[in-house]
Enzyme design. Structure first.
Site, PDB file in Angstrom:
ATOM      1  N   LEU A  66       0.873  -1.161   0.000  1.00 24.52           N
ATOM      2  CA  LEU A  66       0.000   0.000   0.000  1.00 24.52           C
ATOM      3  C   LEU A  66       0.915   1.216   0.000  1.00 24.52           C
ATOM      4  CD1 LEU A  66      -2.962   0.997   0.209  1.00 24.52           C
ATOM      5  CD2 LEU A  66      -2.689   1.003   2.701  1.00 24.52           C
ATOM      6  N   ASP A  67       0.640   2.182  -0.874  1.00 25.78           N
ATOM      7  CA  ASP A  67       1.489   3.364  -0.962  1.00 25.78           C
ATOM      8  C   ASP A  67       1.771   3.939   0.422  1.00 25.78           C
ATOM      9  OD1 ASP A  67       1.418   3.124  -3.671  1.00 25.78           O
ATOM     10  OD2 ASP A  67       0.176   4.883  -4.049  1.00 25.78           O
ATOM     11  N   ALA A  68       2.992   4.400   0.626  1.00 23.78           N
ATOM     12  CA  ALA A  68       3.344   5.005   1.915  1.00 23.78           C
ATOM     13  C   ALA A  68       2.439   6.185   2.229  1.00 23.78           C
ATOM     14  CB  ALA A  68       4.801   5.454   1.897  1.00 23.78           C
ATOM     15  N   ARG A 127      -4.439   6.223  -8.205  1.00 21.29           N
ATOM     16  CA  ARG A 127      -4.004   7.618  -8.337  1.00 21.29           C
ATOM     17  C   ARG A 127      -3.947   8.021  -9.813  1.00 21.29           C
ATOM     18  NH1 ARG A 127       1.069   7.717  -4.137  1.00 21.29           N
ATOM     19  NH2 ARG A 127       1.159   9.919  -4.769  1.00 21.29           N
ATOM     20  N   ALA A 143      -0.656   6.577   1.388  1.00 22.52           N
ATOM     21  CA  ALA A 143      -2.035   6.153   1.622  1.00 22.52           C
ATOM     22  C   ALA A 143      -2.172   5.512   3.009  1.00 22.52           C
ATOM     23  CB  ALA A 143      -2.469   5.169   0.546  1.00 22.52           C
TER      24      ALA A 143
END
Length: 273
Positions: A129-131, A217, A133
């Protein structure tokens, strides 16, 4: 200060002594702190591993790699929240800004390391999971469980829903977005949850059938509605990236039951103050 050291130990001794000699500009205390935070690596039995214990006795021929970045080491991450312990895996809330796993420069700001410290168990990353997010993440506690659960993600049998607050007003009902990401097929579906006409933002739910890097995104930005706080595909804001992984459902290969996890209301709010 930012520096890297790559040495081969020439004589028996402690790791801290070898590094202190190679980096006279750093105090022993700073070296120890960096090692504890995962900034030192050694090659042991053909494997490259983090070396955290400064007093570890090393034999000649051992390779040490040390990555020191003062800014990285000074970071103090917000702590993750353990939501459920399923035995062979656990379910966590990862806050905005916390990495899923560390880098060569350290791992003290990562979910994986903080879970390992809190539970005192081996921890294996299952998905990413994106940092920037926030949201639900699973952590496995043995390699077989990690492999089986990872297959749920790579095999597209995991139902994943996200919330995002985006710029502008968008009225969508299961809108299909299938623009390729980096030349690979990518499928998202977007539905509007609420419109904020005063702030000119929209809260949307996004379900994804593929898991490409920055897929949500990119897809939302491609629609002309970048996520609020998206520094890469939109514009910076006075808030973290407004993207939240709030729902996971899958047929668990470990207990042979359908498992459903959803963030509690207090953790799933994307209201801008």
């Amino acid at each position: 200060m930012r520096t890297t050291i790559d040495i081969t130990v020439k004589q028996p001794g402690k790791a801290i002594d070898a590094l202190s000699e190679a980096a006279p500009g750093l105090s022993r205390q700073k070296i120890k702190d960096a090692m504890t935070k995962g900034a030192c690596w050694w090659t042991h039995k053909g494997k490259r591993l983090r070396l955290r214990r400064a007093t570890k006795e090393l034999k000649p021929g051992i390779r040490l790699q040390f990555y020191y970045d003062e800014k990285v080491l000074e970071r103090k991450p917000e702590k993750p929240i353990l939501l459920e312990n399923a035995g062979r895996y656990t379910v966590w809330f990862k806050p905005h800004g916390l990495l899923a796993q560390g880098s060569q420069w350290g791992d003290h700001c990562s979910l994986l390391r903080l879970a390992e410290i809190q539970l005192e168990q081996p921890c294996h990353l299952i998905h990413r999971l994106d940092a920037d997010a926030a949201g639900l993440m699973l952590i496995a506690h043995d390699s077989k469980a990690a492999g089986a659960l990872s297959q749920c993600f790579s095999g597209r049998t995991m139902t994943k829903h996200y919330k995002a607050r985006v710029a502008g007003l968008i009225d969508a009902r299961e809108q299909l977005v299938d623009a390729p990401v980096e030349g690979k097929a990518a499928v998202s579906r977007v539905s509007t949850l609420e419109l904020d006409e005063t702030g000119e933002t929209s809260l949307v739910e996004v379900s994804i059938e593929t898991g490409r890097k920055h897929q949500i995104r990119r897809h939302l930005a491609g629609l002309g509605h970048p996520i609020i706080g998206d520094r890469l595909y939109g514009r910076p804001a006075g808030a973290p990236l407004q993207l939240l992984a709030f729902f996971l459902e899958f047929d668990c290969p470990l207990n042979k039951r359908k498992m459903t996890f959803e963030l509690p209301a207090e953790l799933s709010d994307l209201t801008l103050n």
